[in-house]
Enzyme design. Structure first.
Site, PDB file in Angstrom:
ATOM      1  N   CYS A  67       0.851  -1.496   0.088  1.00 55.67           N
ATOM      2  CA  CYS A  67      -0.298   0.548   0.283  1.00 55.67           C
ATOM      3  C   CYS A  67       1.097   1.020   0.446  1.00 55.67           C
ATOM      4  O   CYS A  67       1.492   1.236   0.597  1.00 55.67           O
ATOM      5  CB  CYS A  67      -0.523   0.007   1.075  1.00 55.67           C
ATOM      6  N   CYS A 181      -1.238   3.697  -6.567  1.00 54.22           N
ATOM      7  CA  CYS A 181      -1.489   3.077  -5.300  1.00 54.22           C
ATOM      8  C   CYS A 181      -2.085   1.834  -5.866  1.00 54.22           C
ATOM      9  O   CYS A 181      -1.746   1.762  -7.131  1.00 54.22           O
ATOM     10  CB  CYS A 181      -3.429   3.824  -5.403  1.00 54.22           C
TER      11      CYS A 181
END
Length: 256
Positions: A67, A181
């Site tokens: 992440c 992302c």
């Protein structure tokens, strides 16, 4: 493998190619999703606390924070408090800067990621003489999650969430876009339809997988049971993603 949701499956897909026999626990903080709208203090405290508890319970040989938001905010803190080797996820600014032909490239990530000094440092180190345009959008995350659940996602909705990147000065000169992302590569087809086929998209999943393989080189792997995914959220909601997990070799879904 830890993520705020299921974007980390893009990293797991690459890892399977290099280490097909490695047993994996995929940890999704669905109760904390989305991270991009949280403050840095909230993300840091949540990630450090969860990974501390997960490391104690599962005793992994390595942790991957799959992440960008969690990594750019909390990676240093987590490494300070855990003895387990930790691989983070950072925006692929270096390869994108080398790829761009126009000298203008874009960075799409969550709003929280765009604010981080980590991103500033990568730009200053690797994008000298180039122009990097950033756009923080949290709206692509739920669209990516919806797509994985098998729901239809409209190109128009993806374009609306990402259009701020090209509406900036010099935005029309962008030829390369960093997907900062891990959720965003799930929408690469829709993003290509929105931005045009001539745009190159770059993300770090392959590099992360190579780093994990390097750190575990020479180690042996043996499964004692099926790979599993755990969620901090409601199990019933998580089970709607069962097919997506099965496609990555994960057949057990549990509540953490």
């Amino acid at each position: 493998m830890f993520d705020s949701g299921v974007g980390g499956l893009t990293v797991l897909g690459e890892l399977r190619k290099l280490l097909p026999d490695a047993p994996v626990i995929y940890a999704a903080d669905m109760a904390g999703l989305p991270y991009g709208a949280k403050s840095e203090a909230e993300v840091a405290a949540r990630v450090a606390g969860l990974l501390g508890r997960m490391a104690e319970r599962y005793q992994p040989r390595l942790i991957c924070i799959a992440c960008n938001t969690a990594s750019t905010i909390a990676l240093g803190m987590v490494r300070d408090v855990l003895a387990t080797p930790i691989v983070g996820t950072v925006p692929a600014i270096k390869p994108a800067a080398a790829m761009t032909r126009t000298g203008v490239f874009g960075l799409l990530g969550t709003e929280a990621t765009m604010r981080q000094k980590y991103v500033d440092d990568l730009e200053h180190e690797f994008a000298v003489g180039k122009r990097l345009l950033r756009h923080g959008t949290n709206g692509l995350v739920p669209l990516a999650e919806a797509k994985l659940r098998g729901e239809s996602v409209r190109v128009e909705d993806v374009a609306e969430a990402a259009k701020g990147l090209v509406l900036q000065l010099h935005g029309r000169e962008i030829d390369t876009i960093v997907l900062a992302c891990t959720h965003f590569p799930l929408l690469e087809d829709e993003l290509r339809a929105a931005f045009g086929k001539e745009i190159a998209f770059v993300h770090g999943a392959e590099g992360i997988a190579r780093r994990i393989a390097s750190l575990t080189e020479g180690q042996t792997f043996a499964r004692t049971g099926p790979d599993r995914a755990v969620t901090t959220g409601e199990l019933a909601d998580f089970e709607r993603l069962a097919k997506a997990f099965e496609s990555h070799g994960i057949t057990r879904l549990e509540r953490f």
